[in-house]
Design an enzyme around this catalytic site. Structure first.
Site, PDB file in Angstrom:
ATOM      1  N   ARG A 232      12.318  14.002  56.889  1.00 16.46           N
ATOM      2  CA  ARG A 232      11.381  13.944  58.008  1.00 16.46           C
ATOM      3  C   ARG A 232      10.930  12.512  58.230  1.00 16.46           C
ATOM      4  NH1 ARG A 232      12.948  17.977  59.557  1.00 16.46           N
ATOM      5  NH2 ARG A 232      11.959  20.007  59.722  1.00 16.46           N
ATOM      6  N   GLU A 261       9.696  10.968  67.562  1.00 13.90           N
ATOM      7  CA  GLU A 261      11.027  11.270  68.102  1.00 13.90           C
ATOM      8  C   GLU A 261      10.936  11.673  69.567  1.00 13.90           C
ATOM      9  OE1 GLU A 261      13.083  14.050  65.521  1.00 13.90           O
ATOM     10  OE2 GLU A 261      12.844  12.705  63.820  1.00 13.90           O
ATOM     11  N   HIS A 280      18.458  13.346  64.740  1.00 11.49           N
ATOM     12  CA  HIS A 280      17.953  14.618  64.162  1.00 11.49           C
ATOM     13  C   HIS A 280      18.985  15.747  64.314  1.00 11.49           C
ATOM     14  CE1 HIS A 280      13.953  16.542  62.814  1.00 11.49           C
ATOM     15  NE2 HIS A 280      14.994  17.183  62.282  1.00 11.49           N
TER      16      HIS A 280
HETATM   17  P1  NAD Z   1      13.284  22.795  49.594  1.00 12.91           P
HETATM   18  O1  NAD Z   1      11.943  23.404  49.771  1.00 12.91           O
HETATM   19  O2  NAD Z   1      14.382  23.623  49.023  1.00 12.91           O
HETATM   20  O3  NAD Z   1      13.176  21.462  48.713  1.00 12.91           O
HETATM   21  C1  NAD Z   1      12.163  20.512  48.897  1.00 12.91           C
HETATM   22  C2  NAD Z   1      11.784  20.009  47.524  1.00 12.91           C
HETATM   23  O4  NAD Z   1      10.838  18.943  47.680  1.00 12.91           O
HETATM   24  C3  NAD Z   1      11.105  21.084  46.659  1.00 12.91           C
HETATM   25  O5  NAD Z   1      11.845  21.292  45.461  1.00 12.91           O
HETATM   26  C4  NAD Z   1       9.708  20.516  46.394  1.00 12.91           C
HETATM   27  O6  NAD Z   1       9.235  20.827  45.107  1.00 12.91           O
HETATM   28  C5  NAD Z   1       9.957  19.032  46.567  1.00 12.91           C
HETATM   29  N1  NAD Z   1       8.738  18.281  46.841  1.00 12.91           N
HETATM   30  C6  NAD Z   1       7.684  18.640  47.608  1.00 12.91           C
HETATM   31  N2  NAD Z   1       6.751  17.663  47.587  1.00 12.91           N
HETATM   32  C7  NAD Z   1       7.220  16.683  46.794  1.00 12.91           C
HETATM   33  C8  NAD Z   1       6.710  15.422  46.363  1.00 12.91           C
HETATM   34  N3  NAD Z   1       5.518  15.001  46.760  1.00 12.91           N
HETATM   35  N4  NAD Z   1       7.480  14.667  45.553  1.00 12.91           N
HETATM   36  C9  NAD Z   1       8.702  15.104  45.127  1.00 12.91           C
HETATM   37  N5  NAD Z   1       9.226  16.302  45.483  1.00 12.91           N
HETATM   38  C10 NAD Z   1       8.501  17.074  46.308  1.00 12.91           C
HETATM   39  O7  NAD Z   1      13.684  22.243  51.034  1.00 12.91           O
HETATM   40  P2  NAD Z   1      15.136  21.853  51.554  1.00 12.91           P
HETATM   41  O8  NAD Z   1      15.721  23.020  52.257  1.00 12.91           O
HETATM   42  O9  NAD Z   1      15.892  21.188  50.470  1.00 12.91           O
HETATM   43  O10 NAD Z   1      14.747  20.801  52.689  1.00 12.91           O
HETATM   44  C11 NAD Z   1      14.200  19.531  52.344  1.00 12.91           C
HETATM   45  C12 NAD Z   1      13.632  18.878  53.580  1.00 12.91           C
HETATM   46  O11 NAD Z   1      14.690  18.600  54.499  1.00 12.91           O
HETATM   47  C13 NAD Z   1      12.698  19.788  54.388  1.00 12.91           C
HETATM   48  O12 NAD Z   1      11.395  19.718  53.906  1.00 12.91           O
HETATM   49  C14 NAD Z   1      12.818  19.270  55.788  1.00 12.91           C
HETATM   50  O13 NAD Z   1      11.807  18.327  55.995  1.00 12.91           O
HETATM   51  C15 NAD Z   1      14.161  18.558  55.788  1.00 12.91           C
HETATM   52  N6  NAD Z   1      15.145  19.128  56.723  1.00 12.91           N
HETATM   53  C16 NAD Z   1      15.681  18.295  57.635  1.00 12.91           C
HETATM   54  C17 NAD Z   1      16.621  18.777  58.535  1.00 12.91           C
HETATM   55  C18 NAD Z   1      17.244  17.863  59.561  1.00 12.91           C
HETATM   56  O14 NAD Z   1      17.612  18.319  60.614  1.00 12.91           O
HETATM   57  N7  NAD Z   1      17.379  16.580  59.264  1.00 12.91           N
HETATM   58  C19 NAD Z   1      16.998  20.124  58.490  1.00 12.91           C
HETATM   59  C20 NAD Z   1      16.455  20.944  57.513  1.00 12.91           C
HETATM   60  C21 NAD Z   1      15.510  20.442  56.643  1.00 12.91           C
END
Ligand code: NAD
Length: 307
Positions: A232, A261, A280
């Protein structure tokens, strides 16, 4: 008969699955959004992506609504306070696009290493630089390097599996999940950023993570590190990243997301040679979209059956 309305474009497979389960399905993804409140009262469930805003008048008129399926992750287009108060179940498909995002992060690792973007742009603009670009793009391999993951949930873990197969050592930090079957976990973010050649962010934007990657963290990293943000905008302080690129501390910033964005035209990252951008598109693949449609249909069926 239980009735389900689909108000945003989904794969036809979702319609098939819902019909096979015995539901009456209305495909309304071509209907203007302002007309949905007029018909929503008839439906027991709706499936949306991000375009339909489930709030205000639409929710007031949705007198029979029991389940909302969101094909995708974010729920910011749904008024969750109202749905919770009214006992409307909300289900989503957080794992559907995991592989799509992981593949984009892998693309960023490879694209920054060999800088095919720079080569393409330079040669298209002026074919006479062909030979000089050949020298300029003398680079290195990713095999034997270290990838540092911040956030080792679904996407981080999927990227780790792919990168280990390519010969990278994968280390990681996660604030809430201390162990991971494929990542060598570290107990602090500092331990990861100090030791990685590539750093990829896979955590949510929260109060805690806003500008987590700022000047201090950037200068803790190895000089010339590649930072990848397919998570993000807002997790990285963009001005600090630009300053670190200018000084050569940051080798590349590869990003699928911006704090605002689309980014402002004056955002200095847009002018920097060592910034690789995608608009994105992390979740935007045919396969991810298919899985999101199928899983949304399946989860709505489950939720309707148990409501
Ligand atoms: P997920 O929930 O499986 O994994 C996220 C991880 O981040 C979790 O294990 C959590 O414990 C960890 N986390 C939370 N806060 C933290 C911190 N302060 N320090 C370290 N670790 C921390 O989520 P995911 O499916 O792996 O997705 C990850 C991120 O990708 C989402 O949060 C979203 O923002 C982003 N995403 C982006 C797109 C895109 O189009 N670019 C699409 C989907 C998701």
């Amino acid at each position: 008969m239980t009735k389900v309305i689909l108000t945003d474009k989904l794969n036809e497979k979702a319609v098939e699955i819902l019909e096979e389960a015995g539901f009456e399905v209305k495909v309304a993804w071509d209907l203007p959004k302002e007309e949905i409140p007029q018909i929503i009262g008839e439906y027991d469930a709706m499936i949306i992506r991000s375009a339909t805003k489930v709030r205000g008048e639409l929710l007031e008129k949705a007198v029979n609504l029991k389940v909302i399926g969101r094909a995708g992750v974010g729920l910011d287009n749904i008024d969750l306070e109202v749905t919770m108060n009214r006992g409307i179940k909300v289900v989503n498909t957080p794992a559907a696009t995991t592989n799509s995002v992981a593949e984009l992060a892998l693309t960023m690792i490879l694209a920054s290493t060999r800088d095919v973007v720079k080569g393409t742009n330079a040669i298209k603009e002026n074919p006479s630089v062909y030979k000089s670009m050949k020298k300029e793009l003398f680079s290195r391999e990713i095999d034997g390097k270290t990838l540092g993951l911040i956030g080792t949930g679904r996407i981080g873990t999927s990227l780790a599996v792919k990168c280990k197969a390519l010969g990278l050592t994968v280390i990681g930090y996660d604030a809430y999940v201390p162990e991971n079957p494929v990542v060598e976990m570290k107990s602090s973010i500092e331990e990861v950023v100090k030791n990685a050649d590539y750093i990829s962010l896979h955590l949510p934007l929260t109060n805690e993570t806003k500008h987590m990657i700022g000047k201090e963290m950037l200068y803790m990293m190895k000089k010339g590190v590649v930072l990848i943000n397919c998570a993000r905008g807002g997790i990285v302080d963009e001005l600090a990243a630009h300053e670190a690129l200018e000084s050569g501390q940051l080798g590349y910033y590869c990003t699928d997301v911006f704090e605002k964005e689309p980014p402002e035209p004056e955002n200095p990252l847009l002018q920097h040679d060592h910034v690789i951008i995608s608009p994105h598109i992390g979740a935007q693949t045919e396969e991810g979209s298919y899985r999101a449609s199928v899983q949304a249909a399946e989860r709505v069926i489950e939720a309707l059956k148990s409501s």
